[in-house]
Write a protein that holds these residues in place. Structure first.
Motif, PDB file in Angstrom:
ATOM      1  N   ILE A   1       0.870  -1.368  -0.190  1.00  7.98           N
ATOM      2  CA  ILE A   1       0.060   0.044   0.110  1.00  7.98           C
ATOM      3  C   ILE A   1       0.954   1.204   0.109  1.00  7.98           C
ATOM      4  N   LYS A   2       1.971   1.243   1.003  1.00  7.35           N
ATOM      5  CA  LYS A   2       2.736   2.369   0.978  1.00  7.35           C
ATOM      6  C   LYS A   2       3.401   2.915  -0.237  1.00  7.35           C
ATOM      7  N   LEU A   3       4.142   1.806  -0.965  1.00  4.26           N
ATOM      8  CA  LEU A   3       4.623   2.024  -2.301  1.00  4.26           C
ATOM      9  C   LEU A   3       3.733   2.503  -3.269  1.00  4.26           C
ATOM     10  N   SER A   4       2.672   1.808  -3.500  1.00  4.91           N
ATOM     11  CA  SER A   4       1.601   2.300  -4.560  1.00  4.91           C
ATOM     12  C   SER A   4       1.064   3.472  -4.254  1.00  4.91           C
ATOM     13  N   LYS A   5       0.681   3.862  -3.244  1.00  2.00           N
ATOM     14  CA  LYS A   5       0.074   5.152  -2.695  1.00  2.00           C
ATOM     15  C   LYS A   5       1.196   6.358  -3.164  1.00  2.00           C
ATOM     16  N   GLN A   6       2.402   6.129  -2.761  1.00  2.30           N
ATOM     17  CA  GLN A   6       3.481   7.354  -2.753  1.00  2.30           C
ATOM     18  C   GLN A   6       3.868   7.466  -4.346  1.00  2.30           C
ATOM     19  N   ILE A   7       3.945   6.246  -5.093  1.00  3.93           N
ATOM     20  CA  ILE A   7       4.347   6.147  -6.353  1.00  3.93           C
ATOM     21  C   ILE A   7       3.275   7.034  -7.218  1.00  3.93           C
ATOM     22  N   LYS A   8       2.170   6.716  -6.980  1.00  2.00           N
ATOM     23  CA  LYS A   8       0.783   7.370  -7.710  1.00  2.00           C
ATOM     24  C   LYS A   8       1.046   8.755  -7.400  1.00  2.00           C
ATOM     25  N   PHE A   9       1.247   9.059  -6.135  1.00  2.00           N
ATOM     26  CA  PHE A   9       1.119  10.455  -5.858  1.00  2.00           C
ATOM     27  C   PHE A   9       2.527  11.319  -6.688  1.00  2.00           C
ATOM     28  N   MET A  10       3.475  10.621  -6.618  1.00  4.82           N
ATOM     29  CA  MET A  10       4.752  11.129  -7.080  1.00  4.82           C
ATOM     30  C   MET A  10       4.357  11.413  -8.730  1.00  4.82           C
ATOM     31  N   ILE A  11       3.932  10.419  -9.511  1.00  2.00           N
ATOM     32  CA  ILE A  11       3.533  10.409 -10.624  1.00  2.00           C
ATOM     33  C   ILE A  11       2.425  11.590 -11.183  1.00  2.00           C
ATOM     34  N   LYS A  12       1.462  11.575 -10.228  1.00  2.00           N
ATOM     35  CA  LYS A  12       0.301  12.658 -10.562  1.00  2.00           C
ATOM     36  C   LYS A  12       0.930  13.966 -10.312  1.00  2.00           C
ATOM     37  N   ASN A  13       1.907  14.118  -9.398  1.00  2.00           N
ATOM     38  CA  ASN A  13       2.364  15.633  -9.060  1.00  2.00           C
ATOM     39  C   ASN A  13       3.695  15.749  -9.680  1.00  2.00           C
ATOM     40  N   SER A  14       4.181  14.942 -10.670  1.00  2.00           N
ATOM     41  CA  SER A  14       5.538  14.887 -11.175  1.00  2.00           C
ATOM     42  C   SER A  14       6.725  15.218 -10.238  1.00  2.00           C
ATOM     43  N   LEU A  15       6.689  14.471  -9.240  1.00  2.00           N
ATOM     44  CA  LEU A  15       7.663  14.648  -7.944  1.00  2.00           C
ATOM     45  C   LEU A  15       8.956  13.977  -8.337  1.00  2.00           C
ATOM     46  N   GLU A  16       9.972  14.160  -7.690  1.00  2.00           N
ATOM     47  CA  GLU A  16      11.294  13.388  -7.542  1.00  2.00           C
ATOM     48  C   GLU A  16      11.745  12.871  -6.240  1.00  2.00           C
ATOM     49  N   PHE A  17      10.786  13.322  -5.345  1.00  2.00           N
ATOM     50  CA  PHE A  17      11.034  13.047  -3.789  1.00  2.00           C
ATOM     51  C   PHE A  17       9.683  13.119  -3.131  1.00  2.00           C
ATOM     52  N   CYS A  18       9.325  12.084  -2.096  1.00  2.00           N
ATOM     53  CA  CYS A  18       8.151  12.182  -1.554  1.00  2.00           C
ATOM     54  C   CYS A  18       8.381  11.582  -0.240  1.00  2.00           C
ATOM     55  N   PHE A  19       7.817  12.072   0.806  1.00  2.00           N
ATOM     56  CA  PHE A  19       7.875  11.438   2.364  1.00  2.00           C
ATOM     57  C   PHE A  19       6.300  11.704   2.945  1.00  2.00           C
ATOM     58  N   THR A  20       6.347  10.841   4.160  1.00  2.00           N
ATOM     59  CA  THR A  20       4.993  10.969   4.809  1.00  2.00           C
ATOM     60  C   THR A  20       5.148  11.039   6.192  1.00  2.00           C
ATOM     61  N   SER A  21       4.001  11.400   6.981  1.00  2.00           N
ATOM     62  CA  SER A  21       3.943  11.204   8.291  1.00  2.00           C
ATOM     63  C   SER A  21       4.245   9.426   8.615  1.00  2.00           C
ATOM     64  N   TYR A  22       4.567   9.441   9.771  1.00  2.00           N
ATOM     65  CA  TYR A  22       4.680   7.885  10.372  1.00  2.00           C
ATOM     66  C   TYR A  22       4.409   7.674  11.912  1.00  2.00           C
ATOM     67  N   GLY A  23       3.964   6.425  12.208  1.00  2.00           N
ATOM     68  CA  GLY A  23       3.737   6.183  13.441  1.00  2.00           C
ATOM     69  C   GLY A  23       5.064   5.634  14.157  1.00  2.00           C
TER      70      GLY A  23
END
Length: 149
Positions: A1-23
Motif C-alpha cells: 500500500i505504501k509504495l503504490s500510494k506514494q508512487i501514484k502521488f509522485m507520478i500525479k504531481n511530477s515529483l522526484e522526492f516524497c515523504f509521509t508522516s509515520y507512526g
C-alpha cells in the motif's frame, strides 16, 4: 500500500522526492506516538528539526544516481535532505501515515553522543557553517528533538 500510494502521488504531481508522516511503535509493536508532518521540506525549517523519517521516503532513481548519503553513522539522511534542498529539489509531503518507526533503546539512533557528534559534523563540514553557528545549530536541533518527544 505504501509504495503504490506514494508512487501514484509522485507520478500525479511530477515529483522526484516524497515523504509521509509515520507512526512510532514500541519493541512490542504497540503504537506509542506518531509524527504528523504537515509541511513540505523547506530548508530553513528542516535545518532546525529533521521531520523527514527515512523509512517514509521515496525518491526518483535520477536522484539516487547523482547523490549519496555522506559518511556519518547517524544524521546521514538529514544531511542528504539538506543537500537536496540546497540543490533546488522539492521535498514533498504526502499527508498520510503509511509506515511505522520502531523505537528501541539499543539502536544507533538512540545513541545521544553519536547523534550530537554527527549533527555537529553535518553542520560544520557538510553544511559548511562556522564553529559557533554549528554549535548553536546542534543545540537548536537537540532542543527541537526534545520537544518532539
Amino acid at each position: 500500500i505504501k509504495l503504490s500510494k506514494q508512487i501514484k502521488f509522485m507520478i500525479k504531481n511530477s515529483l522526484e522526492f516524497c515523504f509521509t508522516s509515520y507512526g512510532i511503535i514500541s519493541e512490542k509493536n504497540k503504537l506509542i506516538g506518531k509524527r504528523d508532518v504537515n509541511l513540505n521540506g523547506e530548508y530553513n525549517k528542516l535545518y532546525k528539526s529533521n521531520y523527514i523519517g527515512l523509512s517514509t521516503v521515496i525518491f526518483n532513481q535520477k536522484i539516487i544516481n547523482i547523490f549519496k548519503f555522506p559518511s556519518l553513522k547517524t544524521q546521514e539522511d538529514f544531511a542528504l535532505w539538506l543537500l537536496l534542498l540546497r540543490r533546488g529539489y522539492r521535498l514533498t509531503h504526502l499527508n498520510m501515515i503509511l509506515t511505522n518507526w520502531r523505537s528501541t533503546n539499543k539502536s544507533l539512533s538512540s545513541n545521544i553522543y553519536q547523534k550530537l557528534k554527527d549533527a555537529f559534523k553535518l553542520y560544520y563540514v557538510y553544511e559548511n557553517k562556522n564553529l559557533i553557528f554549528s554549535i548553536y545549530s546542534v543545540l537548536v536541533l537537540s532542543y527541537n528533538k526534545l520537544i518532539k518527544n
